[in-house]
Design an enzyme around this catalytic site. Structure first.
Site, PDB file in Angstrom:
ATOM      1  N   LYS A   1       0.863  -1.191   0.000  1.00 54.10           N
ATOM      2  CA  LYS A   1       0.000   0.000   0.000  1.00 54.10           C
ATOM      3  C   LYS A   1       0.895   1.235   0.000  1.00 54.10           C
ATOM      4  O   LYS A   1       1.880   1.298   0.748  1.00 54.10           O
ATOM      5  CB  LYS A   1      -0.897  -0.026   1.245  1.00 54.10           C
ATOM      6  CG  LYS A   1      -1.966   1.082   1.264  1.00 54.10           C
ATOM      7  CD  LYS A   1      -2.899   0.935   2.481  1.00 54.10           C
ATOM      8  CE  LYS A   1      -3.996   2.005   2.473  1.00 54.10           C
ATOM      9  NZ  LYS A   1      -4.913   1.881   3.632  1.00 54.10           N
TER      10      LYS A   1
ATOM     11  N   SER B   1      -9.974   2.384   2.655  1.00 54.77           N
ATOM     12  CA  SER B   1      -9.004   3.031   1.785  1.00 54.77           C
ATOM     13  C   SER B   1      -8.031   2.075   1.091  1.00 54.77           C
ATOM     14  O   SER B   1      -7.414   2.442   0.106  1.00 54.77           O
ATOM     15  CB  SER B   1      -8.185   4.026   2.603  1.00 54.77           C
ATOM     16  OG  SER B   1      -7.346   3.352   3.533  1.00 54.77           O
TER      17      SER B   1
ATOM     18  N   SER C   1     -10.354   0.342   7.012  1.00 52.60           N
ATOM     19  CA  SER C   1      -9.714   0.406   5.696  1.00 52.60           C
ATOM     20  C   SER C   1      -9.066  -0.896   5.227  1.00 52.60           C
ATOM     21  O   SER C   1      -8.655  -0.991   4.077  1.00 52.60           O
ATOM     22  CB  SER C   1      -8.660   1.514   5.674  1.00 52.60           C
ATOM     23  OG  SER C   1      -9.292   2.763   5.519  1.00 52.60           O
TER      24      SER C   1
END
Lengths: 498, 502
Positions: B88, B168, B192
């Site tokens: 990420k 997210s 998330s």
């Protein structure tokens, strides 16, 4: 000095003063990063990723900074909060990489304490006053902007960014510039004893925000102004004097004091407005979520307390009560931690050399140090820290006086030679033949010669003018080039004069 | 021959972490073959899914080469040896652009590596690239990225409407679901990891706050942010979490505890365990598919031997407003460092002073959602409002944690749905922030309490989209969460995957 008043056109005004002192904690590393903290390093050479607030960087409290602040708190008899917390003070400025300063608003490390100031340090009988200290908290320093490096741009130096500071907040307990000066001096003295701050105001290691208000006697507190970052005791006193008079002038002219931040100009000795309360930032303080509350355990507190040195007040009392020094000497010798350390090394060495205990040599050592060495160094433009004579070589000199090898006046000459050449006292005495004469035959011969040469004065003495005794001593010593043992000279003279 | 090899490489991308690790260790295939297969899959999907902000095929190959060399030399292999993963783009990666999906950090190349990513590389994992996300991890659909939406690999049957991969960690969920990465790192502040995992039919666990170091992870809300793994199944998550977790002296909130052997401790037998079903999560108008999958989950855990207990978490309804005070408050301060002075974007209009430079830089660099949260956070911390919002929110946060603590006196884990619905279409909620925030309603309470929580696939909605079940555990009881999740996984028999339309 507690009766300091400003004489206004309409009467007398009292001044109320509180100080917030920022003291840089003496440590190898910053408050929340491992970066070094050397003064005067090249710009941006003492900066870690944390200090530059790179993305994802996190603060980790430096144990030594906390330890020093706790020790400082203990030295002012303050409450140590075993649970404290860091808060963020948010504002934007180019010298503040995180966009917030990590400080302690809500739960400071150190609570209420106090220090005692002498109302007149020249006069031990003038009494003392206790100045309250509200709190000590630890916080990060900001970086520095440099506006003179480029025609249109400012440069940023982050060396100071993240350096650990103690903010020491006094109560508004001071009522004259002199008291504020005495407070700052005493605080600096304590910090230097504890070793938590070097107290170098000219290097910015210690600076004061000066809160001043004025009022008529008996009235409630007036509106205060805060003069920021004043960096010497003298300037603090000057800032207060100026600011108090200015406030009196404003009030007597029918004006109002605006709560504001002001700057001190050392060139003119005046203060000027920097920003008013209306422009004050909303700092949006909140607990720093990157840091857990600071919890101190008993072992840590015990170590902090055990590591505290003898503090100035205790030392001064010991010097007078145990070592038998005069109040003046005790005050002079304890004023700075380094002076006291020098003195204590001297008496330890003296006691060893003379085979006596420290109390027996302390008075001689103190008198010699304050009157002889300080004076001699002063003439050379040197301080104790760069004295060519070490405490051990001074002890050698004092031992020579103590055992009667040389007299006090010869000792002055020897000290001069020591400062000049760096040689030891005994070697100088030997080389220059300055040893005191205890040969009674030689003394008797000298006395006989003096009495013979001054038969008229001998008559007068015997006729009752006893004050002439000193004259005979002087003449004898002169004849012996100062080397006659004073006690023996006295004895022989007394005997011969009948 | 060529055809065979290509087929074999396609097969490799069907494998998860455990299978890849074991296959590399046994010599069934090389780490280099694995890396090449996934590199190719990434490249083939990038145009359609936009899961990555940058791809790093060379890094994947280099890591694989090291693993192959280590194996050849007979050296012991790490927990993740030979497994290429997606990272990420919230984790700082040394020498590789790190943006948090914000234009304000475009071009920023950190000279440091986050603790979690370093641990993964040390365990033998390789990096396929930096995964797209909601900007600064603020969002539930990956639509706030400064580098374009991530498109979910899932579709509603033949309907080609692009769907949200969740957020997210939307790049992470899309990549794992699309089989272009066997696993990916995620971060979870209010859901998330879990919500995108639910949206895409994969597994993801947010460990106890403090298990994974936050050092080198771009901060959103420091008291909530936690890294965790996202992978195909529970075992893969356990393996990867072992590699990610551990005490880090550089993070003051990191827990100084040994990392348990979660993979070795996996056990789906729920006999003697009590599972709490919080009545406050049965919200009015709960999506029928979601309600049904929750009932399925309850039945499965009963089947696994657990006793089902009704519990109450009375402050649940305050969780979302509390979260949307605390998280933006911390974010408003955490994001102050993006000021154009030291790195990242600087917008310096002609003649601008410092304040104007700040304003121009932050106006140009931050997206709308980031600005919205900075404004909310600044507001709730301002003088006169602080007590009414921030102080109050902290009190409620403590009450929510207390609710859980009380429940865990009786039950071992808590079962809820992960999200109130299956994936929605891109654009469907992006105009209404509150509607978007409601997506976190089931995931936020565990975040506020710092508890370990996991989402596992439970089945498909009537539209054929994945639904997730959410297991919340006691502090530090990741094992209990993983075990209950494993029991669900074994009974859900979830094998659906998106058709390859790209």
């Amino acid at each position: 000095m507690s009766s300091y008043r400003i004489q206004g056109a309409t009467g007398e005004w009292e001044v109320v003063i509180g100080l917030e002192v920022h003291a840089q904690i003496t440590t190898q590393a910053k408050l929340f990063s491992g970066s070094a903290t050397a003064f005067g390093a090249e710009p941006n050479t003492q900066v870690s990723l944390v200090d530059a607030a790179m993305p994802g960087m996190l603060p980790v409290p430096n144990r030594e900074c906390i330890r020093q602040a706790v020790r400082t708190g203990m030295a002012i008899d303050a409450q140590i909060n075993t649970w404290s917390r860091f808060d963020r003070k948010n504002y934007f400025y180019a010298d503040l990489p995180q966009g917030y300063q990590i400080s302690q608003l809500y739960h400071p490390l150190v609570g209420e304490g106090s220090i005692e100031i002498a109302l007149d340090d020249k006069n031990p009988d003038a009494g003392t006053k206790v100045i309250g200290i509200e709190r000590i908290h630890v916080e990060q320093d900001a970086g520095k902007l440099m506006h003179d490096q480029h025609p249109t741009m400012s440069y940023v130096d982050l060396n100071r960014s993240g350096v650990a500071l103690m903010e020491i907040v006094s109560r508004p307990d001071m009522t004259s510039p002199a008291e504020a000066g005495a407070y700052l001096t005493k605080l600096r003295q304590i910090l230097r004893y504890v070793g938590s701050c070097d107290g170098n105001m000219d290097q910015g290691s210690m600076r004061a925000d000066v809160n001043v208000s004025v009022r008529r006697a008996g009235e409630p507190l007036g509106t205060r102004t805060e003069t920021k970052n004043v960096n010497s005791v003298r300037f603090v006193m000057a800032a207060i004097e100026h600011e108090a008079s200015r406030q009196v002038d404003v009030l007597e002219a029918g004006g109002k004091i605006v709560q504001e931040t002001r700057l001190f100009d050392p060139g003119t000795g005046t203060t000027r407005s920097m920003r008013s309360k209306e422009d004050a930032h909303d700092y949006r303080y909140f607990p720093d979520p990157d840091l857990l509350p600071l919890v101190l355990d008993q072992a840590f507190l015990d170590e902090c307390r055990a590591s505290l040195p003898e503090l100035p007040d205790a030392k001064r009392t010991r010097y007078t009560d145990v070592l038998g020094l005069s109040a003046y000497n005790a005050a002079v010798l304890t004023a700075d931690v380094d002076t006291a350390a020098w003195f204590e090394t001297l008496i330890t060495a003296s006691a060893a050399k003379q085979g006596k205990d420290e109390a027996a040599v302390a008075k001689q050592a103190a008198n010699w140090l304050t009157s002889e060495l300080f004076g001699a160094l002063n003439k050379l433009g040197k301080g104790l820290e760069d004295s060519p004579v070490s405490p051990t070589s001074a002890a050698e000199l004092l031992a020579l006086i103590g055992d009667g090898t040389i007299s006090g006046s010869i000792a002055k000459q020897v000290l001069e030679k020591m400062l000049e050449t760096g040689d030891g006292a005994a070697a100088i005495v030997e080389r220059e033949g300055l040893k005191q004469t205890t040969d009674t035959g030689a003394i008797e011969a000298a006395v006989d010669a003096v009495l013979a040469a001054n038969a008229d004065k001998v008559e007068q003495y015997r006729g009752g003018k006893e004050a002439l005794f000193g004259f005979f001593v002087g003449q004898t010593m002169k004849a012996m080039a100062g080397k006659g043992n004073p006690q023996l000279v006295n004895q022989v003279l007394k005997a011969k004069l009948g | 021959m060529r055809n065979n090899r290509s087929e074999r490489m396609t097969d490799l991308t069907e494998l998860g972490v455990a299978a890849l690790r074991d296959g590399v260790a046994s010599g069934a295939f090389t780490a280099t073959e694995v890396a090449s297969a996934f590199n190719a899959a990434v490249e083939a999907a990038q145009g359609a899914l936009n899961a990555f902000i940058v791809t790093t095929p060379d890094a994947a190959l280099a890591a694989a080469g090291k693993v192959d060399a280590a194996r050849a030399a007979g050296q012991p292999l790490g927990k993740m040896a030979g497994v290429p993963i997606g990272m990420k783009d919230l984790f700082a990666t040394k020498g590789v652009q790190t943006t948090a999906a914000s234009k304000i950090l475009e071009g920023f190349v950190p000279p440091y590596e986050s603790t979690v990513s370093q641990k993964l590389w040390d365990a033998g994992a390789g990096m396929l690239g930096k995964l797209n996300l909601d900007q600064f991890a603020m969002g539930s659909s990956n639509e706030t990225s400064g580098f374009g939406n991530v498109i979910s690999p899932w579709r509603k049957g033949d309907d080609t409407t692009p769907l949200a991969p969740g957020g997210s960690s939307g790049g992470s969920s899309a990549a794992v679901a699309a089989r272009i990465a066997p696993a990916a790192t995620g971060t979870d502040t209010g859901g998330s990891i879990r919500q995108p995992a639910a949206f895409t039919g994969i597994s993801g666990i947010k460990p106890t706050y403090g298990r994974c170091s936050r050092w080198g992870v771009v901060a959103f809300a420091s008291s909530l942010d936690q890294a965790g793994p996202m992978a195909r199944d529970v075992r893969d998550c356990a393996i990867m979490l072992e590699a990610m977790a551990g005490f880090d002296p550089k993070d003051s909130t990191s827990l100084d505890l040994a990392v348990p052997a979660w993979e070795a401790g996996l056990n789906a037998d729920m006999r003697g365990k009590k599972v709490g079903i919080p009545r406050e999560y049965r919200v009015d108008g709960l999506d029928a598919d979601v309600a049904k999958s929750w009932e399925d989950g309850i039945a499965w855990l009963k089947d696994a031997g657990a006793e089902i207990v009704d519990i109450s978490l009375p402050h649940t309804k305050y969780a979302l407003p509390t979260y949307y005070i605390i998280a933006p408050a911390e974010a408003s301060s955490n994001l102050a460092r993006y000021d154009g002075v030291r790195y990242g974007l600087r917008d310096l209009p002609d003649g601008a002073n410092l304040q104007e430079m700040y304003a121009a830089t932050r106006a140009a660099g931050f997206g709308d959602e980031v600005k919205r949260r900075i404004l909310i956070g600044t507001y709730v911390l301002s003088a006169g409002f602080y007590d009414a919002y921030y102080t109050q929110a902290q009190k409620v946060r403590a009450l929510i944690a207390q609710d859980f603590a009380k429940a865990f006196e009786t039950v071992d884990v808590i079962l809820t749905p992960t999200a109130p619905s299956a994936a929605f279409a891109l654009g469907q909620k992006s105009t209404d922030p509150v509607e978007m925030y409601l997506n976190d309603v089931f995931s936020v309470p565990a975040s506020l309490a710092g508890l370990p929580a996991m989402s596992v696939p439970a089945g498909l909605s009537r539209d054929g989209l994945p639904l997730g079940l959410h297991v919340i555990g006691r502090p530090l009881d990741e094992q209990g969460v993983l075990n209950a999740s494993l029991a669900l996984e074994q009974r859900a028999q979830f094998s659906a995957k998106p058709g390859k339309w790209w």
